[in-house]
Design an enzyme around this catalytic site. Structure first.
Site, short mmCIF file in Angstrom:
data_model
loop_
_atom_site.label_atom_id
_atom_site.label_comp_id
_atom_site.label_asym_id
_atom_site.label_seq_id
_atom_site.Cartn_x
_atom_site.Cartn_y
_atom_site.Cartn_z
N ASP A 1 7.48 0.95 1.48
CA ASP A 1 6.17 1.29 0.89
C ASP A 1 5.82 2.77 1.03
OD1 ASP A 1 6.18 -1.47 0.75
OD2 ASP A 1 4.78 -1.73 2.40
N GLU B 1 0.40 -5.65 -6.72
CA GLU B 1 -0.06 -5.01 -5.46
C GLU B 1 0.38 -3.57 -5.43
OE1 GLU B 1 1.83 -7.40 -2.46
OE2 GLU B 1 3.84 -6.96 -3.19
#
Length: 554
Positions: free
Chosen positions: A32, A176
Site C-alpha cells: 500500500d 478501496e
C-alpha cells in the site's frame, strides 16, 4: 537522407533521456505505498502499511526513486496507540477506550526525527483506507473505502455528515485505497478494486466537482496484471506523484509469484512505474514489469539527512555496545514487553516470553498470555531479496529450565513460520539435554519436526545460526560453531517458500529474525524465575539476487 538523419537524432535523444530500473524499488514486504514529492527539499517520501508489526508506518525518503532510506516510523511508541495489536479497529488501555473503525491522523514538522511524530488525532470514518485531500480552498477531506467523502476537522477529528458517496468502481469487489488528484480543472479519483489477490487492479474516474458525479474511464482498469502470465501479479493499490520536472510517476503494490501464485514469500512489495498524463486527458500508466524504462530519473544520490538505513543495503550489526539503538529496520510482532529486547555489552539481550513463536492458540483453553498477542520475544527484518544469506550468533545461552529455547525463524505469521532453535528437552530418565530443533508451522504440510542433540564439543560455545536460499523457492536452515563456521556446519532442514507465502498472512511478508521462549513454563506473562536470557551478536544479512521475471535473477 536528411529527414532520416533528423528522425534518428530524435530517437537517440529520447533514448538518452530515458532511464531504466529494476522492480521492486522497495523490495520485501512494503504494501500500500503512498508517496509524494516535496519540492523544497527535492525529496520523494513514501509510507507503507505495516498492520500488526511495531514500530509501524515506515517513512522512506529518496532523491532518485531507487535509493530509499528508512528515516522514521510514524507509530514509534506504544503511548501513541495504547493497547493496539493490529489495525486500529478497537482497543483500549492507558485510560483510553476506542470502539468501532477508528482513523488516526499523525503530524510532524520533521519526518527525519522519529520522536517528533505526534500523538494521533482520532476520527471515526466507519471504513478502511482513509486518504487525505486538501482542496484548493484549503478544506481537508478524507476519502475512504466504498468510496465515500467527508470533510475532516484537523484539530478535533470531527467528520462532516452524512458521508458523500463518490464512485463505487467498475464492479470489482472491495473498492478501496482511494486517492484524489486536482488537475486541469478536474478531480481524478484513483482506487483499487478486485481484492488484493489475482484480480487486483487500479481503476479511475473523474469529475468537474469534488463531490461528483464521477465519470469512469472507458479503458478501466487503468493498471493491472490480472489474467496474464506476468511474474508480477496482484498489481494494484497505487498512488501517483510528480518529480521536479513535472513528470508523473506511480507506485503500487505487486507480488512476485506468477499466475500460479504459490511461492511469494516477500508478499506485497512496492513497485515503480512511469506515467504519462497530458492536459485534460486520462493518465497512461506503464504496465508493471521487473525491468522498466521511463522518464529520466534524478541522478543517483544518497544525500538524505537523519538516521536510518537504506532498504537495499546489507545488515552488519555486532550488538556489542550497551545502550546502542536497535537498528531501525528491525521490527516486532506487536508491541514488545518493556525491556524484553535491549542492547547490552553481551549482545542483543532477549528475555524469553512464555509463548513461543506460534503461540498456544487453543480455542477451548483461552490463554491470552500464551497466544502471542502480548509481548512475543521476537525481532526480525524483512526478507528483501529472492536469494540471500542471513546469519546471527547465539552467545551465552545456558538454559536451566526445561523448554527454554532460542533460535532463528523465517516468519510470516504465527501460523506460518520455519524455525531452528536450541532447546533444553526433557530426557526419558528425567534428565534434560540441549538439542537443536527444526520445525515448521504452516497451513499445509511441511518437513517433519526433528530434534538432534547438540554436540558435546559445542556446549558453552557461540553458535552461528544461518538461513540461506539454495534457490529461488527454498530456504536452508543450518548451524555451526562461530569459531569454525565452514567445517562445523550442520544443515538441519530445507523448507519450501510456499509454506510462508500467503495463506493466513496475505497482507504481510517474511521477516527473518530471532526469538527466545520458555515454551509455557511459568505463570501469567512471566517465565519461571524470569526465564533463561538469550544474547545475540554478529547479525548479518546480505542480498545475493533478485528474481525479476520467472527464472531470471539479477
Amino acid at each position: 537522407m536528411k529527414l532520416l538523419a533528423f528522425l534518428a537524432c530524435i530517437v537517440q535523444t529520447c533514448l538518452a533521456a530515458n532511464s531504466t530500473f529494476i522492480n521492486p524499488v522497495l523490495p520485501g514486504w512494503h504494501s500500500d505505498p503512498s508517496c509524494i514529492y516535496h519540492s523544497a527539499s527535492a525529496t520523494f517520501f513514501c509510507a507503507t502499511s505495516t498492520f500488526i508489526t511495531f514500530p509501524g508506518i515506515p517513512i522512506y525518503a529518496s532523491k532518485d526513486l531507487i535509493n530509499w532510506k528508512l528515516i522514521s516510523h510514524v507509530w514509534n511508541r506504544e503511548s501513541q496507540l495504547p493497547g493496539v495489536v493490529c489495525e486500529y479497529i478497537s482497543g483500549g488501555g492507558g485510560g483510553q477506550t476506542l470502539t468501532g473503525l477508528v482513523g488516526v491522523l499523525f503530524r510532524t514538522t520533521d519526518p527525519f526525527d522519529e520522536p517528533e511524530w505526534s500523538d494521533p488525532v482520532v476520527f471515526y470514518p466507519g471504513k478502511i483506507d482513509p486518504d487525505l485531500f486538501w482542496d484548493d480552498d484549503g478544506k481537508l477531506y478524507v476519502a475512504t473505502q466504498s468510496v465515500i467523502l467527508q470533510e475532516l476537522d484537523l484539530a478535533t477529528g470531527e467528520l462532516s455528515q452524512p458521508p458523500i458517496p463518490l464512485w463505487n468502481g467498475t464492479g470489482g469487489v472491495w473498492p478501496e485505497g482511494p486517492h484524489l488528484y486536482r488537475k486541469d480543472g478536474w478531480y481524478y479519483l484513483l482506487i483499487a478494486e478486485g481484492g488484493t489477490a489475482l484480480n487486483h487492479a487500479i481503476t479511475i474516474s473523474r469529475s468537474r466537482n469534488l463531490k461528483g458525479p464521477y465519470e469512469a474511464y472507458r479503458g478501466n482498469p487503468i493498471l493491472t496484471n490480472r489474467k496474464t502470465q506476468e511474474y508480477f501479479q496482484t498489481v494494484g493499490h497505487g498512488d501517483l506523484f510528480q518529480d521536479a520536472k513535472g513528470n508523473w510517476w506511480g507506485m503500487c503494490l505487486a507480488t512476485r509469484g506468477g499466475p500460479e501464485w504459490k511461492t511469494y514469500p516477500m508478499g506485497r512489495e512496492a513497485v515503480l512505474f512511469p506515467v504519462t498524463w497530458e492536459k485534460d486527458a486520462w493518465p497512461v500508466l506503464q504496465p508493471v514489469r521487473g525491468r522498466m524504462s521511463g522518464w529520466e530519473r534524478p541522478p543517483p544520490s544518497r544525500q538524505i539527512p537523519g538516521h536510518g538505513l537504506w532498504s537495499r543495503d546489507p545488515d552488519v550489526y555486532n550488538f556489542t555496545t550497551a545502550g546502542e539503538p536497535i537498528p531501525r529496520n528491525l521490527v516486532y510482532w506487536r508491541v514488545p514487553r518493556p525491556g524484553a529486547i535491549t542492547t547490552t555489552a553481551k549482545g542483543l539481550q532477549m528475555i524469553p516470553s512464555r509463548n513461543n513463536v506460534t503461540g498456544q492458540m487453543l480455542p477451548n483453553k483461552p490463554t491470552p498470555e500464551l497466544s502471542g498477542q502480548r509481548g512475543m520475544a521476537f525481532t526480525g527484518r524483512r526478507q528483501t531479496d529472492t536469494l540471500f544469506a542471513f546469519s546471527v550468533d547465539l552467545v551465552g545461552f545456558r538454559p536451566t529450565t526445561t523448554g527454554s529455547e532460542a533460535g532463528v525463524t523465517v516468519f510470516l505469521t504465527q501460523l506460518n513460520h520455519v524455525d531452528l532453535g536450541v532447546v533444553l528437552l526433557a530426557g526419558t530418565n528425567g534428565s534434560a539435554a540441549l538439542s537443536f530443533r527444526f520445525r515448521t508451522e504452516a497451513t499445509i504440510p511441511g518437513p517433519p519436526q526433528a530434534a538432534i542433540p547438540v554436540p558435546t564439543a559445542w556446549k558453552g560455545e557461540t553458535i552461528r545460526f544461518q538461513v540461506s536460499t539454495p534457490n529461488a523457492t527454498h530456504y536452508e536452515l543450518s548451524a555451526s560453531l562461530a569459531s569454525d563456521p565452514t567445517a562445523s556446519k550442520m544443515i538441519f532442514g530445507t523448507a519450501w517458500a510456499g509454506l510462508v507465502s500467503g495463506a493466513t498472512g496475505p497482507f504481510t511478508g517474511v521477516l527473518l529474525g530471532v526469538y527466545a521462549t520458555c515454551n509455557g513454563a511459568g505463570s501469567g506473562e512471566e517465565c519461571l524465575n524470569g526465564g533463561d536470557k538469550a544474547y545475540w551478536q554478529r547479525w548479518r544479512y546480505a542480498g545475493e539476487g533478485q528474481e525479476v521475471a520467472m527464472g531470471v535473477v539479477v
